[in-house]
Write a protein that holds these residues in place. Structure first.
Motif, PDB file in Angstrom:
ATOM      1  N   THR B 212       1.094  -1.235  -0.090  1.00 46.42           N
ATOM      2  CA  THR B 212       0.084   0.231   0.102  1.00 46.42           C
ATOM      3  C   THR B 212       1.121   1.170  -0.073  1.00 46.42           C
ATOM      4  N   HIS B 213       0.493   2.357  -0.220  1.00 48.67           N
ATOM      5  CA  HIS B 213       0.948   3.971   0.204  1.00 48.67           C
ATOM      6  C   HIS B 213       1.179   3.294   1.865  1.00 48.67           C
ATOM      7  N   GLU B 214       2.336   4.050   1.559  1.00 48.18           N
ATOM      8  CA  GLU B 214       2.962   4.389   3.458  1.00 48.18           C
ATOM      9  C   GLU B 214       3.508   2.876   3.883  1.00 48.18           C
ATOM     10  N   ALA B 245      -8.393   0.715  11.501  1.00 46.67           N
ATOM     11  CA  ALA B 245      -8.356   1.241  12.543  1.00 46.67           C
ATOM     12  C   ALA B 245      -6.941   2.394  11.989  1.00 46.67           C
ATOM     13  N   GLU B 246      -5.923   1.379  12.102  1.00 42.76           N
ATOM     14  CA  GLU B 246      -4.940   2.350  12.356  1.00 42.76           C
ATOM     15  C   GLU B 246      -4.052   2.429  11.073  1.00 42.76           C
ATOM     16  N   ALA B 247      -4.365   1.299   9.546  1.00 46.87           N
ATOM     17  CA  ALA B 247      -4.098   1.546   8.230  1.00 46.87           C
ATOM     18  C   ALA B 247      -4.848   2.237   7.776  1.00 46.87           C
ATOM     19  N   ALA B 248      -6.448   2.626   8.135  1.00 46.60           N
ATOM     20  CA  ALA B 248      -7.079   3.781   7.731  1.00 46.60           C
ATOM     21  C   ALA B 248      -6.658   5.395   8.692  1.00 46.60           C
ATOM     22  N   ARG B 249      -6.557   5.252   9.411  1.00 47.17           N
ATOM     23  CA  ARG B 249      -5.424   6.377   9.889  1.00 47.17           C
ATOM     24  C   ARG B 249      -4.350   6.564   9.372  1.00 47.17           C
ATOM     25  N   ILE B 250      -3.571   6.144   8.730  1.00 51.99           N
ATOM     26  CA  ILE B 250      -2.377   6.400   7.388  1.00 51.99           C
ATOM     27  C   ILE B 250      -2.766   6.627   6.276  1.00 51.99           C
ATOM     28  N   LEU B 251      -3.220   6.253   5.762  1.00 51.49           N
ATOM     29  CA  LEU B 251      -3.909   6.146   4.472  1.00 51.49           C
ATOM     30  C   LEU B 251      -4.761   6.811   4.180  1.00 51.49           C
TER      31      LEU B 251
END
Lengths: 292, 256
Positions: B212-214, B245-251
């Motif tokens: 993914t990105h990041e 939740a963490e991944a959604a925040r990063i993306l």
């Protein structure tokens, strides 16, 4: 008057090389890190904009940061006293006149000369469940098999043991050197006066070793924040960040995530901790140290 | 797999396990092995654009539950996080009956296992499936013309059929081009050691490795969740909800 001026110039010229190196490799990076910590990480070649304290807000909300910080506190509290204490005991032991002490000294010092990466790989197999060295002992004594590095409650203790094992031999060398510089006449005088060995140790040897202890303590504190090679090899901060130390977290943020702005902010925290420790040690402890 | 693992788990008289039925390592990069469980369960972890992840889908949670249960409920795998690096050695020492590892370990196993062994595709729950693995050659846009040409030449040199075949035979990695498998030496090798082609044959069922990105950050969000579930700190559903939740925040920034 003119002579004084010339002397001053000569003095400054003499410290110039050292001062220049110190400025280039210590002071400049610190200032640059402080500045970087107020900027966002540059993306796609564009420099990051000024974001003020945003990186610090991110830090406060970063659970892994807090976890790493607490891990490091426990790690330091565990490794520093134990490695210093062990070093002192080993030094006293190999300083006594006995057969085979050269071999013992070599054995105690060997962990220090091995590279940490190699050491960590060896210890990885010590801790391996079922057939690892540790498991051979514990299962031999009838205990159930345990996944030492794979359980959150034991992983940090396991990496602490490696650090203690690695550092104690190094600190022993300093204690050994200090012990040998204590004049034998003191021991003879104490013996003549009928002082027991424990009294001699407590009132003569340990006070005379205090300058060494301070030096070793400074090194131990630095090591407990600086050395994370074994974390990379053994656990990569896992399981679930149970062994993530501050510097390891900084490394991940800086060089895995390439979030250099945030990594700069984290670095400042580490810097602040070490600066506080150094000031504490030199200002307060120094008064209690007896120099000859 | 569970049924075989149960049969293969050996316990001594006092109930201590002397050989585990199966081992799926979970240190360092558990997300990659996890894809070997989610893909057969008919679910992917991210979209093609790499700005959305599906860590909390029920099929993903199910897959994690299965992984956790191997250790905690069925007791056919060592509980907790299992070290990747020592896994082949565990196998050579006969402490585990089945291991999940990279095909890049195949030649190592062939040389060091002092017993007969087999290789098979990952078990299919709803379908066959595995993640891809391996690395890439990159040629940089900003490099000079001469450097770019040299890089192309090097990449070509490295992937010549004969060399790719030799590389595959010496490591176990899948030789990267079909004509490498048609070389005389590879044909002879596979004839003598048929399991060498299992990983290649599995490729038709494979999906892209999580990317993914990041990427490193999102991957860590998933890894932490997986390890939390495997060590019992969180339930699989809870762990995957947190990772998502963490991944959604990063993306978030890449969704625009």
């Amino acid at each position: 008057m003119r002579l004084g001026a010339i002397n001053a110039v000569t003095g400054w010229l003499l410290v110039l090389p050292a001062a220049a190196l110190l400025a280039l490799f210590t002071h400049f990076p610190v200032v640059a890190t402080i500045i970087d910590s107020f900027y966002a990480t540059s993306r796609a070649g564009k420099p990051g904009p000024f974001v003020g304290l945003e990186n610090y807000h991110v830090m406060v909300a970063d659970e892994v940061f807090w976890k790493s910080l607490w891990n490091n506190v426990w790690y330091s509290l565990g490794t520093i006293p134990l490695s210093i204490g062990l070093a002192l005991v080993m030094a006293l032991w190999v300083n006594s006149a006995m057969r085979g002490r050269t071999w013992l000294r070599v054995a105690f010092f060997t962990p220090t000369i091995l590279p940490m990466i190699a050491v960590a790989n060896i210890w990885l197999f010590f801790y391996t469940p079922q057939y690892g060295l540790l498991e051979k002992f514990t299962t031999g004594l009838g205990f159930a098999t345990h996944n030492w590095l794979g359980t959150e409650s034991t992983a940090l203790a396991c990496v602490m043991v490696v650090a203690i094992w690695k550092d104690a031999g190094f600190f022993m060398i300093f204690y050994l050197a200090a012990l040998q510089s204590i004049p034998p006449s003191l021991a003879e005088a104490a013996a003549l006066e009928g002082a027991p060995r424990s009294y001699y140790l407590r009132r003569i040897v340990l006070p005379l070793l205090m300058p060494t202890t301070l030096f070793v303590l400074v090194n131990a504190v630095i090591n407990s924040f600086r050395l994370v090679d074994h974390i990379v090899v053994m656990t990569r901060g896992g399981p679930n960040n149970a062994t993530s130390l501050l510097l390891f977290h900084i490394y991940q943020v800086g060089f895995s995530f390439w979030d250099t702005g945030y990594a700069a902010a984290l670095t400042l925290v580490l810097l602040a901790i070490l600066a506080a420790a150094a000031i504490g040690q030199f200002v307060f402890l120094d008064k209690k140290v007896h120099y000859q | 797999m569970l049924e075989y693992a149960q049969k293969l788990t050996v316990r001594d008289a006092s109930g201590n396990v002397t050989r585990w039925g199966v081992q799926i390592p979970s240190s360092g990069f558990p997300y990659w092995l996890f894809q070997g469980l989610t893909t057969p369960n008919g679910v992917e972890l991210m979209n093609a654009a790499g700005n959305e992840t599906y860590f909390d889908k029920p099929a993903v949670v199910d897959a994690l539950q299965y992984w956790v249960d191997l250790g905690r409920k069925h007791k056919v795998m060592s509980p907790g996080v299992i070290e990747w690096g020592t896994t082949p050695k565990d196998f050579f020492e006969k402490k585990i009956a089945m291991m999940w590892t990279t095909t890049g370990n195949l030649t190592n196993v062939k040389k060091n296992a002092k017993f007969d062994f087999g290789v098979t595709m990952l078990p299919a729950s709803k379908r066959r499936g595995s993640p891809t693995g391996g690395g890439n050659f990159y040629i940089f846009k900003k490099a000079t013309k001469a450097e770019q040409e040299a890089a192309v030449r090097f990449a070509k040199f490295m992937t010549e059929p004969e060399r790719a075949a030799q590389w595959g035979m010496d490591t176990g990695y899948v030789a990267v081009r079909p004509d490498a498998w048609e070389t005389a030496k590879m044909k002879a090798y596979v004839k003598d050691f048929p399991v060498a082609s299992v990983a290649r044959d599995q490729l038709q069922y494979s999906v892209a490795e999580l990317s993914t990105h990041e990427n490193q950050r999102v991957t860590k969000a998933l890894n932490d969740g997986l390890q939390a579930a495997l060590t019992g700190a969180k339930s699989p559903a809870e762990a995957m909800k947190d990772s998502q939740a963490e991944a959604a925040r990063i993306l978030r920034a890449y969704k625009r």
